[in-house]
Scaffold this motif. Structure first.
Motif, PDB file in Angstrom:
ATOM      1  N   GLN A 138      -7.923   6.897   6.343  1.00 16.14           N
ATOM      2  CA  GLN A 138      -7.198   6.238   5.730  1.00 16.14           C
ATOM      3  C   GLN A 138      -6.025   5.758   6.263  1.00 16.14           C
TER       4      GLN A 138
ATOM      5  N   LYS B 277       8.601   8.779   3.617  1.00 18.56           N
ATOM      6  CA  LYS B 277       7.749   8.676   4.380  1.00 18.56           C
ATOM      7  C   LYS B 277       5.214   8.448   4.120  1.00 18.56           C
ATOM      8  N   GLY B 278       4.874   7.664   4.212  1.00 17.10           N
ATOM      9  CA  GLY B 278       3.542   8.327   3.690  1.00 17.10           C
ATOM     10  C   GLY B 278       3.127   8.536   5.455  1.00 17.10           C
ATOM     11  N   PRO B 279       1.588   9.919   4.799  1.00 21.16           N
ATOM     12  CA  PRO B 279       1.165  10.055   6.099  1.00 21.16           C
ATOM     13  C   PRO B 279       0.581   8.509   7.186  1.00 21.16           C
TER      14      PRO B 279
ATOM     15  N   PHE C  68      -2.118   4.966   4.928  1.00 19.52           N
ATOM     16  CA  PHE C  68      -1.496   5.537   4.063  1.00 19.52           C
ATOM     17  C   PHE C  68       0.399   4.282   3.421  1.00 19.52           C
ATOM     18  N   GLY C  69       0.244   4.077   2.571  1.00 21.01           N
ATOM     19  CA  GLY C  69       1.844   3.145   2.086  1.00 21.01           C
ATOM     20  C   GLY C  69       2.778   3.921   2.400  1.00 21.01           C
ATOM     21  N   PRO C  70       3.863   3.437   1.995  1.00 21.85           N
ATOM     22  CA  PRO C  70       5.215   4.396   1.666  1.00 21.85           C
ATOM     23  C   PRO C  70       5.150   4.772   0.371  1.00 21.85           C
TER      24      PRO C  70
ATOM     25  N   TYR D 272      -2.102  14.368   9.787  1.00 16.79           N
ATOM     26  CA  TYR D 272      -1.719  13.404   9.397  1.00 16.79           C
ATOM     27  C   TYR D 272       0.057  13.944  10.077  1.00 16.79           C
TER      28      TYR D 272
ATOM     29  N   PHE E 265       0.709   7.955  -3.589  1.00 13.83           N
ATOM     30  CA  PHE E 265       0.509   6.956  -2.125  1.00 13.83           C
ATOM     31  C   PHE E 265      -0.134   5.756  -2.260  1.00 13.83           C
TER      32      PHE E 265
ATOM     33  N   TYR F  89      -3.569   8.567  -4.381  1.00 15.13           N
ATOM     34  CA  TYR F  89      -3.154  10.108  -4.216  1.00 15.13           C
ATOM     35  C   TYR F  89      -1.994  10.430  -5.082  1.00 15.13           C
TER      36      TYR F  89
ATOM     37  N   TYR G  91      -7.533   3.886  -2.364  1.00 20.80           N
ATOM     38  CA  TYR G  91      -7.248   4.896  -3.012  1.00 20.80           C
ATOM     39  C   TYR G  91      -5.690   4.734  -3.648  1.00 20.80           C
TER      40      TYR G  91
ATOM     41  N   ARG H 186       7.964   6.604  -5.847  1.00 20.29           N
ATOM     42  CA  ARG H 186       8.315   8.591  -6.040  1.00 20.29           C
ATOM     43  C   ARG H 186       8.964   8.095  -7.953  1.00 20.29           C
TER      44      ARG H 186
ATOM     45  N   MET I  67     -12.027  14.025   0.544  1.00 18.78           N
ATOM     46  CA  MET I  67     -11.062  13.841   1.428  1.00 18.78           C
ATOM     47  C   MET I  67     -10.615  15.095   0.756  1.00 18.78           C
TER      48      MET I  67
ATOM     49  N   GLN J 244       1.199  13.700  -4.072  1.00 22.34           N
ATOM     50  CA  GLN J 244       1.709  14.456  -3.853  1.00 22.34           C
ATOM     51  C   GLN J 244       2.743  15.456  -4.210  1.00 22.34           C
TER      52      GLN J 244
END
Lengths: 113, 112
Positions: A102, B42-44, A104-106, B36, A90, A35, A33, A109, B100, A37
């Protein structure tokens, strides 16, 4: 396992430029996926893939493209960067199954000026 | 109206306090509920998930789901400075892993 990795960590783009955000996972997950944010907003799904060669649009796909040639990689392409694409991106993955969630990666930005 | 509502805070508590984080939602099709934790830049990372209504406990964390009220909660007992992070609720219908929906997140600070 490294899990989900993303590159670059940070990037500044000029309006109209293009770039590819890289995502790789080493968990042999079928689902991947992308996303974005934004401050004060929940994560919004851009695109997702249920396996190599299969992709589909999420909630906010305009201005983005994806491909999935391998199980491990799921790059996100921005063709003509716009200020509205300034965000944190992400990548996530999950295995096949209704109870899986799921990972997630870091994040990357991105600032479009 | 947003599909998932979450108070963004910020929430500041002293170390050792009990923390209550909440989300409300409007879609009755949601069956899986997740929390989460996201540290700054950082990522969730998945903290807990529950299916349908009920409680689930994991150490200092308890997740509650009340489907009749469309309301979910996360309780943190004996909060620690290391719990300082943004907490995101997320939820999805059964069998549809790509659908989601996330809350905007609540920023929590636990002061020593």
């Amino acid at each position: 396992n490294a899990g989900v990795t993303q590159t670059p960590k940070f990037r500044i783009l000029k309006i109209g430029q293009s770039m590819t955000l890289q995502c790789t996972q080493d968990m042999n997950h079928n689902y991947m996926y992308w996303y974005r944010q934004d401050p004060g907003m929940g994560l919004k799904l851009i695109y997702y893939s249920v396996g190599a060669g299969i992709t589909d649009k999420g909630e906010v796909p305009n201005g983005y493209n994806v491909s999935r040639s391998t199980t491990e990689d799921f790059p996100l392409r921005l063709e003509l960067a716009a200020p509205s694409q300034t965000s944190v991106y992400f990548c996530a993955s999950s295995s096949l199954g209704v109870l899986e969630t799921q990972y997630f990666g870091p994040g990357t930005r991105l600032l479009v000026l | 109206q947003k599909e998932v509502e979450q108070d963004p805070g910020p929430l500041s508590v002293p170390e050792g306090a009990i923390v209550s984080l909440n989300c409300t939602y409007s879609n009755s099709a949601f069956q899986y509920f997740m929390w989460y934790r996201q540290y700054s830049r950082k990522g969730p990372e998945l903290l807990m998930y529950t299916y349908s209504s009920g409680n689930k406990e994991d150490g200092r964390f308890t997740a509650q789901v009340d489907k009749s009220s469309k309301y979910i909660s996360l309780f943190i007992r004996d909060s620690q400075p290391s719990d300082s992070a943004t907490y995101l609720c997320a939820m999805r219908p059964a069998g549809i892993n790509n659908d989601m929906r996330f809350g905007a997140g609540t920023r929590l600070t636990v002061k020593p």
